[in-house]
Motif scaffolding. Sequence first.
Motif, PDB file in Angstrom:
ATOM      1  N   LEU A 267       0.612  -1.132  -0.111  1.00  0.00           N
ATOM      2  CA  LEU A 267       0.154   0.062   0.022  1.00  0.00           C
ATOM      3  C   LEU A 267       0.770   1.312   0.020  1.00  0.00           C
ATOM      4  O   LEU A 267       0.341   2.209  -0.214  1.00  0.00           O
ATOM      5  CB  LEU A 267      -0.866   0.230   1.249  1.00  0.00           C
ATOM      6  N   ILE A 268       2.090   1.228   0.401  1.00  0.00           N
ATOM      7  CA  ILE A 268       3.014   2.214   0.326  1.00  0.00           C
ATOM      8  C   ILE A 268       3.148   3.011  -0.951  1.00  0.00           C
ATOM      9  O   ILE A 268       3.263   4.109  -1.160  1.00  0.00           O
ATOM     10  CB  ILE A 268       4.330   1.715   0.961  1.00  0.00           C
ATOM     11  N   ASN A 269       2.755   1.907  -1.986  1.00  0.00           N
ATOM     12  CA  ASN A 269       3.209   2.631  -3.347  1.00  0.00           C
ATOM     13  C   ASN A 269       2.043   3.266  -4.052  1.00  0.00           C
ATOM     14  O   ASN A 269       2.113   3.792  -5.067  1.00  0.00           O
ATOM     15  CB  ASN A 269       3.673   1.156  -4.358  1.00  0.00           C
ATOM     16  N   ILE A 270       0.842   3.060  -3.510  1.00  0.00           N
ATOM     17  CA  ILE A 270      -0.329   3.887  -3.949  1.00  0.00           C
ATOM     18  C   ILE A 270       0.056   5.359  -3.941  1.00  0.00           C
ATOM     19  O   ILE A 270      -0.149   5.893  -5.104  1.00  0.00           O
ATOM     20  CB  ILE A 270      -1.644   3.266  -3.046  1.00  0.00           C
ATOM     21  N   PRO A 271       0.497   5.864  -2.766  1.00  0.00           N
ATOM     22  CA  PRO A 271       0.726   7.440  -2.975  1.00  0.00           C
ATOM     23  C   PRO A 271       1.878   7.753  -4.014  1.00  0.00           C
ATOM     24  O   PRO A 271       1.613   8.741  -4.480  1.00  0.00           O
ATOM     25  CB  PRO A 271       1.033   7.920  -1.524  1.00  0.00           C
ATOM     26  N   ILE A 272       2.714   6.783  -4.132  1.00  0.00           N
ATOM     27  CA  ILE A 272       3.925   6.932  -4.873  1.00  0.00           C
ATOM     28  C   ILE A 272       3.197   6.963  -6.088  1.00  0.00           C
ATOM     29  O   ILE A 272       3.804   7.988  -7.139  1.00  0.00           O
ATOM     30  CB  ILE A 272       5.073   6.066  -4.872  1.00  0.00           C
ATOM     31  N   PHE A 273       2.642   6.058  -6.644  1.00  0.00           N
ATOM     32  CA  PHE A 273       1.959   6.062  -8.130  1.00  0.00           C
ATOM     33  C   PHE A 273       1.216   7.343  -8.206  1.00  0.00           C
ATOM     34  O   PHE A 273       0.944   7.804  -9.380  1.00  0.00           O
ATOM     35  CB  PHE A 273       1.154   4.838  -8.035  1.00  0.00           C
ATOM     36  N   ILE A 274       0.467   7.755  -7.192  1.00  0.00           N
ATOM     37  CA  ILE A 274      -0.460   9.011  -7.442  1.00  0.00           C
ATOM     38  C   ILE A 274       0.373  10.061  -7.725  1.00  0.00           C
ATOM     39  O   ILE A 274       0.199  11.013  -8.490  1.00  0.00           O
ATOM     40  CB  ILE A 274      -1.451   9.160  -6.045  1.00  0.00           C
ATOM     41  N   LEU A 275       1.491  10.350  -7.095  1.00  0.00           N
ATOM     42  CA  LEU A 275       2.366  11.413  -7.280  1.00  0.00           C
ATOM     43  C   LEU A 275       3.198  11.262  -8.677  1.00  0.00           C
ATOM     44  O   LEU A 275       3.232  12.302  -9.289  1.00  0.00           O
ATOM     45  CB  LEU A 275       3.483  11.593  -6.185  1.00  0.00           C
ATOM     46  N   LEU A 276       3.263   9.996  -9.009  1.00  0.00           N
ATOM     47  CA  LEU A 276       3.861   9.898 -10.514  1.00  0.00           C
ATOM     48  C   LEU A 276       2.935  10.337 -11.576  1.00  0.00           C
ATOM     49  O   LEU A 276       3.665  10.832 -12.417  1.00  0.00           O
ATOM     50  CB  LEU A 276       4.149   8.293 -10.627  1.00  0.00           C
ATOM     51  N   ILE A 277       1.736   9.703 -11.249  1.00  0.00           N
ATOM     52  CA  ILE A 277       0.766  10.406 -12.497  1.00  0.00           C
ATOM     53  C   ILE A 277       0.761  11.955 -12.362  1.00  0.00           C
ATOM     54  O   ILE A 277       0.663  12.544 -13.498  1.00  0.00           O
ATOM     55  CB  ILE A 277      -0.502   9.875 -12.112  1.00  0.00           C
ATOM     56  N   LEU A 278       0.524  12.504 -11.156  1.00  0.00           N
ATOM     57  CA  LEU A 278       0.632  14.208 -11.256  1.00  0.00           C
ATOM     58  C   LEU A 278       1.568  14.601 -11.855  1.00  0.00           C
ATOM     59  O   LEU A 278       1.519  15.639 -12.691  1.00  0.00           O
ATOM     60  CB  LEU A 278       0.167  14.287  -9.907  1.00  0.00           C
ATOM     61  N   ALA A 279       2.696  14.184 -11.374  1.00  0.00           N
ATOM     62  CA  ALA A 279       3.875  14.608 -11.926  1.00  0.00           C
ATOM     63  C   ALA A 279       4.264  14.568 -13.428  1.00  0.00           C
ATOM     64  O   ALA A 279       4.651  15.657 -14.102  1.00  0.00           O
ATOM     65  CB  ALA A 279       5.300  14.033 -11.317  1.00  0.00           C
ATOM     66  N   ALA A 280       3.908  13.480 -13.977  1.00  0.00           N
ATOM     67  CA  ALA A 280       3.868  13.193 -15.580  1.00  0.00           C
ATOM     68  C   ALA A 280       2.871  14.260 -16.003  1.00  0.00           C
ATOM     69  O   ALA A 280       3.181  14.909 -17.163  1.00  0.00           O
ATOM     70  CB  ALA A 280       3.706  11.820 -15.918  1.00  0.00           C
ATOM     71  N   ALA A 281       1.762  14.497 -15.534  1.00  0.00           N
ATOM     72  CA  ALA A 281       0.753  15.266 -16.147  1.00  0.00           C
ATOM     73  C   ALA A 281       1.230  16.687 -15.884  1.00  0.00           C
ATOM     74  O   ALA A 281       0.702  17.494 -16.834  1.00  0.00           O
ATOM     75  CB  ALA A 281      -0.604  15.007 -15.366  1.00  0.00           C
ATOM     76  N   TYR A 282       1.674  16.952 -14.909  1.00  0.00           N
ATOM     77  CA  TYR A 282       2.231  18.651 -14.860  1.00  0.00           C
ATOM     78  C   TYR A 282       3.327  18.919 -15.610  1.00  0.00           C
ATOM     79  O   TYR A 282       3.447  20.052 -15.942  1.00  0.00           O
ATOM     80  CB  TYR A 282       2.398  18.740 -13.377  1.00  0.00           C
ATOM     81  N   ASN A 283       4.323  17.925 -15.810  1.00  0.00           N
ATOM     82  CA  ASN A 283       5.699  18.172 -16.268  1.00  0.00           C
ATOM     83  C   ASN A 283       5.749  18.823 -17.611  1.00  0.00           C
ATOM     84  O   ASN A 283       4.875  18.003 -18.448  1.00  0.00           O
ATOM     85  CB  ASN A 283       6.660  16.936 -16.027  1.00  0.00           C
ATOM     86  N   GLN A 284       6.250  19.857 -17.930  1.00  0.00           N
ATOM     87  CA  GLN A 284       6.534  20.501 -19.296  1.00  0.00           C
ATOM     88  C   GLN A 284       7.868  20.741 -19.728  1.00  0.00           C
ATOM     89  O   GLN A 284       7.904  21.171 -20.957  1.00  0.00           O
ATOM     90  CB  GLN A 284       5.641  21.572 -19.407  1.00  0.00           C
ATOM     91  N   ARG A 285       8.766  19.957 -19.063  1.00  0.00           N
ATOM     92  CA  ARG A 285      10.312  20.105 -19.132  1.00  0.00           C
ATOM     93  C   ARG A 285      10.866  19.075 -19.857  1.00  0.00           C
ATOM     94  O   ARG A 285      10.530  18.306 -20.818  1.00  0.00           O
ATOM     95  CB  ARG A 285      10.852  20.752 -18.109  1.00  0.00           C
ATOM     96  N   LYS A 286      12.299  18.929 -19.357  1.00  0.00           N
ATOM     97  CA  LYS A 286      13.130  18.033 -19.871  1.00  0.00           C
ATOM     98  C   LYS A 286      12.566  16.683 -19.918  1.00  0.00           C
ATOM     99  O   LYS A 286      12.842  15.610 -20.593  1.00  0.00           O
ATOM    100  CB  LYS A 286      14.352  17.824 -19.192  1.00  0.00           C
ATOM    101  N   VAL A 287      11.766  16.153 -18.875  1.00  0.00           N
ATOM    102  CA  VAL A 287      11.494  14.594 -18.429  1.00  0.00           C
ATOM    103  C   VAL A 287      10.408  14.338 -19.571  1.00  0.00           C
ATOM    104  O   VAL A 287      10.391  13.266 -20.206  1.00  0.00           O
ATOM    105  CB  VAL A 287      10.991  14.582 -17.012  1.00  0.00           C
ATOM    106  N   ARG A 288       9.413  15.332 -19.530  1.00  0.00           N
ATOM    107  CA  ARG A 288       8.580  15.130 -20.790  1.00  0.00           C
ATOM    108  C   ARG A 288       9.159  14.815 -22.379  1.00  0.00           C
ATOM    109  O   ARG A 288       8.674  13.926 -22.828  1.00  0.00           O
ATOM    110  CB  ARG A 288       7.511  16.297 -20.757  1.00  0.00           C
ATOM    111  N   ALA A 289      10.099  15.733 -22.512  1.00  0.00           N
ATOM    112  CA  ALA A 289      10.695  15.609 -23.644  1.00  0.00           C
ATOM    113  C   ALA A 289      11.311  14.010 -23.952  1.00  0.00           C
ATOM    114  O   ALA A 289      11.369  13.592 -24.673  1.00  0.00           O
ATOM    115  CB  ALA A 289      11.920  16.677 -23.774  1.00  0.00           C
ATOM    116  N   ILE A 290      11.910  13.724 -22.779  1.00  0.00           N
ATOM    117  CA  ILE A 290      12.681  12.462 -22.762  1.00  0.00           C
ATOM    118  C   ILE A 290      11.321  11.220 -22.965  1.00  0.00           C
ATOM    119  O   ILE A 290      11.665  10.330 -23.748  1.00  0.00           O
ATOM    120  CB  ILE A 290      13.322  12.068 -21.359  1.00  0.00           C
TER     121      ILE A 290
END
Length: 372
Positions: A267-290
């Motif tokens: 269950l520890i991974n659920i909040p991490i996955f939540i943050l990962l989805i939000l971070a990917a949705a928000y990111n407009q910089r180098k990580v998205r380009a990769i």
Amino acid sequence: MNKLTTQHNYISALTPLRGIAALWVVIFHIDVSIYYRDLGALVSRDATGILSKGYLWVDFFFLLSGFIICHVYGQKLIENWNFKTIKSFLWSRFSRLYPLHFFTLVILIIGVWITPKYFPNVIDGSWVTYFSPQALPIQFSMINAMNLYHFLSWNMPSWSIGAEWWTYTIAVFIIPLLYRKNTRIILLSSILAIIALGSLVYLHPNQNLDITWDYGFLRCLFEFIIGINIYQFYQKELGKAILKLDFIIPLLFVLIILTFHYQLPDLINIPIFILLILAAAYNQRKVRAILERPVFRFLGDISYSMYLVHGIWFFVFWFIFPHWKQAENINTLSIPQRLIYTLLFLSLTILSSAFTYYFIEIKARKKLRRMY
């Protein structure tokens, strides 16, 4: 013809993440096929859970599914909640899921019919369990995650496809109730879903999230609800100032690797996955380009095919390699042999998935949607 129109604003970084998650699940099952056939292991399970915890990426899929469905269909289901809209939504999801599910089942049925005639030596006791005719109606009707057949059968990963389909049928009622952008409703429903998910883990014999044929539908449903609320967090831009930064996504992957490695409670991974989805949705910089590079986009595009098609290759390797091991008098696979085994499994999966993506998924989806 009343087609369900969709929102545009495509969140491009999420598709490659789906590809990475699918690839991790494939490698998890490669390890399963080696470990449980006494061929060794890709990595020691006593030393690390980096692969043995790979089933948790299915939870990422369920969370992401709630997010994406709400993004694409949420507003329409609220504004025009009627029979035509619901029918259009469900037909859209059916045409996305069922053709490949049906195709892989038919391939396995043909294989199960041919193999005893031409390759009887590869058949062992697990054959009857996996390929029981009694499980076929459950598979074709996609009720294979509701504790009706007490084992994973036929195309084993497809239990989650059944779980998703029946979650979609409930989603037509859940989304109008939850997608209100009301903070109290978001928080209350999220807390209740997390409590329900925790109770499911607590009551499960293994006390982890590897819940599949035995009420995997509930695992999907609870996480789908959380996914709906993740999307509402995204709309409110909660945490955007930090989560959009480039170092966040690599950091979250490090955290995932650490939780897997040390085999921390699932269950520890659920909040991490939540943050990962939000971070990917928000990111407009180098990580998205990769993430938007062709190789990652390709893996994302074929991720559904990878997920289902590798179930066929799983059985090919599951039944052939122990026979080969016995014929060659090998106790365990050496490191070079495990590497070859893994690369062969991955190569066959990716190549066949590219074929099914273009010639089964896309073609069948277009044909079915034209029928509506």
